[in-house]
Design an enzyme around this catalytic site. Structure first.
Site, PDB file in Angstrom:
ATOM      1  N   LYS A   1       0.846  -1.205   0.000  1.00 25.18           N
ATOM      2  CA  LYS A   1       0.000   0.000   0.000  1.00 25.18           C
ATOM      3  C   LYS A   1       0.878   1.251   0.000  1.00 25.18           C
ATOM      4  CE  LYS A   1      -0.266  -0.231   5.037  1.00 25.18           C
ATOM      5  NZ  LYS A   1      -1.073  -0.676   6.187  1.00 25.18           N
TER       6      LYS A   1
ATOM      7  N   ARG B   1     -10.250   0.060  15.616  1.00 20.89           N
ATOM      8  CA  ARG B   1     -10.225   0.943  14.455  1.00 20.89           C
ATOM      9  C   ARG B   1     -11.193   0.362  13.424  1.00 20.89           C
ATOM     10  NH1 ARG B   1      -4.537   1.770  11.478  1.00 20.89           N
ATOM     11  NH2 ARG B   1      -5.120  -0.342  10.842  1.00 20.89           N
TER      12      ARG B   1
ATOM     13  N   MET C   1      12.697  24.016   1.767  1.00 25.59           N
ATOM     14  CA  MET C   1      11.912  23.222   0.814  1.00 25.59           C
ATOM     15  C   MET C   1      12.805  22.414  -0.122  1.00 25.59           C
ATOM     16  SD  MET C   1       9.014  24.448  -1.900  1.00 25.59           S
ATOM     17  CE  MET C   1       7.984  25.252  -0.699  1.00 25.59           C
TER      18      MET C   1
ATOM     19  N   TYR D   1      16.872  29.740   7.492  1.00 34.09           N
ATOM     20  CA  TYR D   1      15.718  30.523   7.953  1.00 34.09           C
ATOM     21  C   TYR D   1      15.726  30.654   9.468  1.00 34.09           C
ATOM     22  CZ  TYR D   1      13.558  30.202   3.343  1.00 34.09           C
ATOM     23  OH  TYR D   1      13.283  30.306   2.010  1.00 34.09           O
TER      24      TYR D   1
HETATM   25  C1  LIG Z   1      -0.267  -1.711   6.783  1.00 34.06           C
HETATM   26  C2  LIG Z   1      -0.836  -2.991   7.263  1.00 34.06           C
HETATM   27  C3  LIG Z   1      -0.009  -4.096   7.486  1.00 34.06           C
HETATM   28  C4  LIG Z   1       1.508  -4.037   7.406  1.00 34.06           C
HETATM   29  O1  LIG Z   1       2.014  -3.405   8.581  1.00 34.06           O
HETATM   30  P1  LIG Z   1       3.585  -3.276   8.857  1.00 34.06           P
HETATM   31  O2  LIG Z   1       3.660  -2.725  10.234  1.00 34.06           O
HETATM   32  O3  LIG Z   1       4.119  -2.327   7.843  1.00 34.06           O
HETATM   33  O4  LIG Z   1       4.155  -4.629   8.721  1.00 34.06           O
HETATM   34  C5  LIG Z   1      -0.615  -5.297   7.815  1.00 34.06           C
HETATM   35  N1  LIG Z   1      -1.958  -5.393   7.940  1.00 34.06           N
HETATM   36  C6  LIG Z   1      -2.780  -4.335   7.762  1.00 34.06           C
HETATM   37  C7  LIG Z   1      -4.243  -4.516   7.928  1.00 34.06           C
HETATM   38  C8  LIG Z   1      -2.250  -3.107   7.429  1.00 34.06           C
HETATM   39  O5  LIG Z   1      -3.071  -2.071   7.268  1.00 34.06           O
END
Ligand SMILES: *Cc1c(COP(=O)(O)O)cnc(C)c1O
Length: 365
Positions: free
Chosen positions: A36, A132, A304, A256
């Site tokens: 992702k 969550r 930047m 800055y």
């Molecule tokens: C992002 C995610 C992972 C991977 O987590 P890491 O800490 O990067 O290994 C696994 N399961 C779900 C549901 C996630 O959202």
């Protein structure tokens, strides 16, 4: 010709190595390699070509991300961790043969009302303590019978839960969460619990499928250590060049706000990377930067397009030299700690202005 644009080298041999470490750490499990957020900033299409051939499947957060991979020709099994949120997304999931995770009644309602079409393979997310996403664990029996007979869904549910605090090896919550979901399962159910921290730190969470993310990119999920201590190799090395060396007089400020005052006449190196590239703006003076073999401290505010470093420890520095901001020789975890954040945020935060250079890709020359 020397290119003064910052670049991120992505080492696909390291990616393959880290996946092997995940498999060796959790033998006998299947692997959803998590790609992702543009593969944590590494380039999802490239990374998916490498990991898609070696993992049992690839996981993304959103339907959109999965479609992008399919359109680029990625044929591996794809799991959408947040599942579909509209009829249009259900259609895309059907069309591209995406597996979906379902975590609330809203999604179940959508599927129950969906027009007839190819049934989707699916996972059900159960909340065991993260609070969550997911259904309460006590709902598992009801969901099993409800979803097994939903025409929009293929086969019986597979189950997953997400660990809330697996990076704290002193917190018994990870084992409690795993026990809670196991209580609800029946013979033949498939289960996925472990992220990277679960994979590396909690064998009891390995179950049938692991879902490693950050460890595949070579970073440790645990505080106060780097991936090297877990045999992981950094995948991304972020580099930029020295674009100026300035002699600054004692007592003068740098950058800055002039927050950093030179304690003596000294050389300041200016490196062509800044928060517009994803280098963290909050990195304080003292954050390490690698020049050759030597670490030099960042001084003054991050701008930047540029950062400034104290060259007293490396007086031979010349314009055009390469600096490493993180990666080989300078663990991203260390930079993250100095900047008050985590490796995940630094890696994901690289902007498109930084060129990705893919190395050791199998099948390329
Ligand atoms: C992002 C995610 C992972 C991977 O987590 P890491 O800490 O990067 O290994 C696994 N399961 C779900 C549901 C996630 O959202």
């Amino acid at each position: 010709m020397r290119d003064f644009v910052p670049w991120a080298e992505v080492d696909h041999a390291a990616l393959r190595h880290n996946l092997r470490v995940a498999r060796e750490t959790a033998p006998g499990t299947k692997v959803w390699a998590v790609v992702k957020a543009d593969a944590y900033g590494h380039g999802a299409v490239w990374v998916s070509r490498t990991l898609g051939a070696l993992a049992d499947g690839l996981a993304v957060a959103r339907v959109d991300e999965a479609v992008q991979l399919r359109e680029a020709g990625v044929a591996a099994s794809l799991l959408v961790l947040e599942g579909p949120f509209s009829e249009a997304e259900i259609e895309l999931a059907r069309h591209w043969e995406l597996q979906v995770s379902l975590h609330n009644e809203y999604q179940i309602g959508l599927l129950q009302c969906a027009p007839p079409g190819r049934p989707l393979r699916f996972w059900v997310k159960v909340d065991t303590g993260m609070h969550r996403l997911g259904f309460p664990a006590c709902e598992v029996p009801r969901l099993r019978s409800l979803l097994s007979s939903c025409p929009a869904l293929a086969g019986s549910p597979r189950w997953m839960t997400h660990l809330a605090n697996a990076d704290d090896l002193a917190d018994p919550l990870s084992e409690q969460q795993t026990r809670r979901i196991r209580e609800e399962l029946v013979a033949g159910d498939e289960l996925s619990v472990a992220n990277s921290a679960g994979t590396l730190g909690w064998p009891s969470t390995h179950a049938d499928w692991i879902r490693p993310g950050i460890m595949l990119y070579g970073a440790s999920p645990f505080r106060d250590e780097s991936g090297g201590q877990r045999r992981l190799q950094p995948v991304m090395t972020l580099r930029a060049r020295v674009i100026a060396v300035q002699r600054v007089r004692r007592g003068e400020g740098v950058g800055y706000g002039g927050e950093y005052r030179c304690p003596q006449d000294m050389d300041i190196g200016v490196i062509g990377i800044g928060y517009g590239d994803g280098y963290p703006r909050h990195a304080p003076s003292g954050t390490p930067v690698l020049l050759g073999e030597r670490r030099v401290p960042l001084v003054g505010r991050v701008s930047m397009d540029m950062i400034t470093v104290d060259l007293r420890g490396r007086p031979e520095t010349e314009v055009g030299e390469e600096a490493v901001l993180w990666g080989a020789g300078l663990p991203v975890e260390e930079v993250a700690l100095a900047a008050g954040t985590i490796s995940y945020e630094l890696l994901c935060g690289l902007t498109p202005r930084v060129r990705r250079v893919h190395r050791a890709v199998v099948g390329s020359t």
